[in-house]
Design a protein around this motif. Structure first.
Motif, PDB file in Angstrom:
ATOM      1  N   GLY A 196       0.802  -1.093  -0.039  1.00  0.00           N
ATOM      2  CA  GLY A 196      -0.028   0.042  -0.059  1.00  0.00           C
ATOM      3  C   GLY A 196       0.815   1.284  -0.226  1.00  0.00           C
ATOM      4  N   THR A 197       0.316   2.256  -0.504  1.00  0.00           N
ATOM      5  CA  THR A 197       0.971   3.640  -0.467  1.00  0.00           C
ATOM      6  C   THR A 197      -0.261   4.528  -0.066  1.00  0.00           C
ATOM      7  OG1 THR A 197       2.397   3.384  -2.386  1.00  0.00           O
ATOM      8  CG2 THR A 197       1.710   5.741  -1.965  1.00  0.00           C
ATOM      9  N   ILE A 198       0.169   5.326   1.235  1.00  0.00           N
ATOM     10  CA  ILE A 198      -0.624   6.427   1.754  1.00  0.00           C
ATOM     11  C   ILE A 198      -0.724   7.674   0.762  1.00  0.00           C
ATOM     12  CG2 ILE A 198      -1.095   7.670   3.644  1.00  0.00           C
ATOM     13  CD1 ILE A 198       0.234   5.715   5.101  1.00  0.00           C
ATOM     14  N   LEU A 199      -1.753   7.982   0.430  1.00  0.00           N
ATOM     15  CA  LEU A 199      -1.872   9.278  -0.529  1.00  0.00           C
ATOM     16  C   LEU A 199      -2.527  10.577   0.280  1.00  0.00           C
ATOM     17  CD1 LEU A 199      -1.521  10.764  -3.100  1.00  0.00           C
ATOM     18  CD2 LEU A 199      -3.815   9.880  -3.657  1.00  0.00           C
ATOM     19  N   ARG A 200      -1.919  11.568   0.460  1.00  0.00           N
ATOM     20  CA  ARG A 200      -2.512  12.718   1.004  1.00  0.00           C
ATOM     21  C   ARG A 200      -2.534  13.847  -0.048  1.00  0.00           C
ATOM     22  NH1 ARG A 200       1.704  10.927   4.825  1.00  0.00           N
ATOM     23  NH2 ARG A 200       0.969   9.892   6.712  1.00  0.00           N
ATOM     24  N   VAL A 201      -3.745  14.234  -0.167  1.00  0.00           N
ATOM     25  CA  VAL A 201      -3.905  15.347  -0.994  1.00  0.00           C
ATOM     26  C   VAL A 201      -4.227  16.799  -0.262  1.00  0.00           C
ATOM     27  CG1 VAL A 201      -5.143  16.257  -2.869  1.00  0.00           C
ATOM     28  CG2 VAL A 201      -4.777  13.735  -2.915  1.00  0.00           C
TER      29      VAL A 201
END
Lengths: 116, 117
Positions: free
Chosen positions: A109-114
């Motif tokens: 998994g990759t945590i994406l923060r926008v």
């Protein structure tokens, strides 16, 4: 031995810009690839998929690219929105009847923060 | 219900206790999967049912883990003599058809978080 690898644990992107999430796989028997999105305290939800006979699949703001020779796929989100902030999992499966024909193998998994 | 339902959502067990985790898949879904997700990792396959038949249990980590789906709908994952390394979120997923005859999309439940002390 991780057969599906997401080497970036996290990614931070400004709202409106492009998010690119990467995934590499090692098993040449994989022929179908999927991306799942997961919010905290929820189960993963299907986002988009691609068969190995294609190199691109697009669905609205989401596009998945597959480079079979490099055993690499990527998910592009354009434009990125704050609601896209989540964990993104890459997953792969193999041909029916084979070792991976009835299961998905997930990356970490990759945590994406926008950021808005 | 509209989605995959799992219970309990949270379970704390003492080492050595037996636990049972329940999954109610989407009505009519043929395929049912159990996955184990450790902290900071992706889901890892445990077992696969097609209706009531358990076609693949290659991911079950030991003989302490047992899964059943006797009537082809509700499924139970049982862990005997729990150990600390069993602590994880256990995810159930279902699919409307036999796996790989459609897009391969799985519908996941919210998971059961097991903590073994």
């Amino acid at each position: 031995d991780q057969q599906v690898k997401q080497n970036s644990p996290s990614l931070s992107v400004q709202e409106g810009r492009i998010s690119i999430l990467n995934c590499d796989y090692t098993n040449s028997m994989f022929d179908y690839f999927l991306w799942y999105k997961k919010y905290p305290a929820e189960g993963p939800t299907f986002l988009i998929s691609i068969s190995s006979i294609k190199d691109k699949n697009e669905d609205g703001r989401f596009t998945v690219f597959l480079n079979k020779s490099a055993k690499h796929l990527s998910l592009h989100i354009v434009p990125s929105q704050p609601g896209d902030s989540a964990v993104y999992f890459c997953a792969a499966s193999g041909i029916w009847g084979g070792e991976y024909g009835n299961k998905l193998v997930f990356g970490a998994g990759t945590i994406l923060r926008v950021k808005s | 219900g509209a989605g995959v339902s799992q219970s309990p959502r949270y379970k704390v067990a003492k080492r050595g206790q037996d636990v049972a985790l329940r999954c109610d898949p989407i009505s009519g879904h043929v395929s049912l999967f159990w996955y184990q997700q450790a902290l900071g990792q992706g889901p890892e396959f445990l077992t696969y049912f097609q209706n009531e038949a358990q076609l693949d249990k290659s991911g079950l980590p030991s003989d302490r883990f047992f899964a059943e789906r006797p009537e082809g709908s509700v499924s139970t994952l049982k862990i005997q003599r729990t150990q600390q390394e069993d602590s994880a979120v256990y995810l159930c997923a279902s699919s409307v058809k036999v796996f790989r005859t459609n897009t391969g999309e799985l519908f996941f439940g919210e998971g059961s978080r097991l903590t073994v002390l």
